[in-house]
Write an enzyme that holds these catalytic residues in place. Structure first.
Site, PDB file in Angstrom:
ATOM      1  N   ASP A  17       0.857  -1.186   0.000  1.00 40.22           N
ATOM      2  CA  ASP A  17       0.000   0.000   0.000  1.00 40.22           C
ATOM      3  C   ASP A  17       0.892   1.236   0.000  1.00 40.22           C
ATOM      4  OD1 ASP A  17      -2.260   1.549   0.084  1.00 40.22           O
ATOM      5  OD2 ASP A  17      -2.720   1.173   2.176  1.00 40.22           O
ATOM      6  N   GLU A  94      -6.028   4.993  -9.239  1.00 44.17           N
ATOM      7  CA  GLU A  94      -7.331   5.523  -8.828  1.00 44.17           C
ATOM      8  C   GLU A  94      -7.833   6.649  -9.731  1.00 44.17           C
ATOM      9  OE1 GLU A  94      -9.709   6.445  -4.685  1.00 44.17           O
ATOM     10  OE2 GLU A  94      -7.727   5.529  -4.739  1.00 44.17           O
ATOM     11  N   LYS A 130      -9.125   1.956  -9.896  1.00 45.53           N
ATOM     12  CA  LYS A 130      -9.628   2.060  -8.522  1.00 45.53           C
ATOM     13  C   LYS A 130     -10.702   3.146  -8.466  1.00 45.53           C
ATOM     14  CE  LYS A 130      -7.348   1.884  -3.988  1.00 45.53           C
ATOM     15  NZ  LYS A 130      -6.068   2.175  -3.321  1.00 45.53           N
ATOM     16  N   THR A 154     -12.901   0.830  -3.955  1.00 48.68           N
ATOM     17  CA  THR A 154     -12.263   1.232  -2.710  1.00 48.68           C
ATOM     18  C   THR A 154     -13.209   2.038  -1.831  1.00 48.68           C
ATOM     19  OG1 THR A 154     -10.252   2.268  -1.831  1.00 48.68           O
ATOM     20  CG2 THR A 154     -11.295   3.340  -3.720  1.00 48.68           C
ATOM     21  N   PHE A 176     -12.173  -1.348   4.032  1.00 48.86           N
ATOM     22  CA  PHE A 176     -11.227  -0.697   4.934  1.00 48.86           C
ATOM     23  C   PHE A 176     -11.397  -1.224   6.356  1.00 48.86           C
ATOM     24  CE2 PHE A 176      -9.747   3.424   2.709  1.00 48.86           C
ATOM     25  CZ  PHE A 176      -9.608   2.757   1.514  1.00 48.86           C
TER      26      PHE A 176
END
Length: 321
Positions: A17, A94, A130, A154, A176
């Protein structure tokens, strides 16, 4: 005895990440994920300064209406390429968080990013787009998946989001963990939770079990970890995306790592009826944590996107005509 990071690799796909190439080289993940905040951090590293300048020159050569925004797309894609030169698997790139409530604009931006990857000879089968898990984002992902563009959904906090993503046939979701735990700590006035009682861990476990029970093919990738206790509790999840400091902590531990999640034969092979838009909106709205954290996450990513564009704007002014 193998360290816990190596043990984890045998149970889950380990994903970095970060956009920091040196950290990726050090910990050797299979895949890597980025987001606007990580791209902003990467853009501030000395190794990436030449890319910023190249991005501005490229955007100017394209006669882009908005040089900074166009350079930002170029930079994001080229950081993705740099990561793909190091990892053997996939990179997640993203879409601008400011498009989170616009299905058509999200699709268009995703297609643009894929075109940019192709223009620099990247195998786009190695790229995941993303997108925030809003209703509009999930619909965009459904369209993109049918076009052969795989997606990573996400900012996923609620079970309604997970259901909708599975119904849409998205490739991967990133529920998350740490941000869920943060919310419950603040609202319950506690310092923390035991790993097995962590609300973020329980949320991902519930989603993982639901997907496996109903034989959904969507990959579950736990994300946003605050401590290695959360990671240990989700060992066995399809994928886990982990920040460098926690990868380091796992690599320093020699304790035996137990598998906590595992896929078994579906006990309910029939899949439930797809969640409708009114159901989705009501169920997500009924979850105060998910409603607040999704909105906050979009705002924070949008703010970092704007900071990155301002950084590129300043360099554009410095470079002159």
């Amino acid at each position: 005895m193998k360290n816990q990071l190596d043990q984890l690799r045998e149970l889950s796909k380990v994903v970095a990440d970060t956009g920091d190439i040196e950290a990726i080289r050090l910990y050797k993940p299979v895949d890597a994920t980025t987001n606007p905040s990580l791209i902003l951090k990467a853009a501030e590293l000395p190794d990436y300064q030449p890319l910023l300048e190249e991005g501005i020159l490229w955007a100017k050569a394209q006669n882009a209406e908005n040089v900074a925004a166009s350079a930002c797309d170029w930079l994001t894609v080229n950081i993705g390429k740099a990561i793909l030169d190091v990892v053997p698997g996939l990179v997640s790139t993203e879409v601008d968080a400011r498009l989170s409530f616009d299905t058509g604009a999200t699709v268009k931006k995703a297609q643009r990013l894929i075109e940019l990857y192709r223009s620099i000879s990247v195998d786009t089968d190695r790229v995941l787009i993303k997108i925030a898990s809003t209703w509009e984002g999930i619909r965009a992902a459904e369209i993109l998946e049918k076009q052969g563009i795989r997606c990573n959904l996400t900012l996923l906090f609620s079970f309604a989001q997970a259901r909708a993503c599975a119904d849409a046939g998205v490739y991967l979701i990133s529920p998350f963990v740490g941000r869920i735990m943060d919310w419950y700590k603040a609202h319950q006035g506690v310092d923390g939770f035991l790993p097995e009682e962590d609300p973020g861990v329980l949320s991902v476990t519930n989603i993982y079990n639901y997907y496996k029970q109903h034989n959904y093919q969507t990959v579950v990738m736990g994300a946003s970890f605050r401590n290695i206790g959360e990671i240990r509790q989700l060992a066995g999840c399809d994928c886990l995306t982990i920040a460098p400091r926690l990868l380091e902590e796992l690599s320093q531990s020699q304790e035996l790592l137990a598998q906590k999640l595992q896929s078994s034969s579906p006990v309910k092979p029939e899949q439930p009826e797809a969640i409708s838009e009114p159901q989705f909106r009501w169920e997500h709205n009924s979850d105060a944590m998910a409603t607040e954290k999704l909105a906050e996450g979009i705002r924070l990513f949008a703010a970092d996107q704007e900071k990155l564009e301002k950084l590129l704007d300043a360099l554009t002014d410095d470079s002159g005509d």
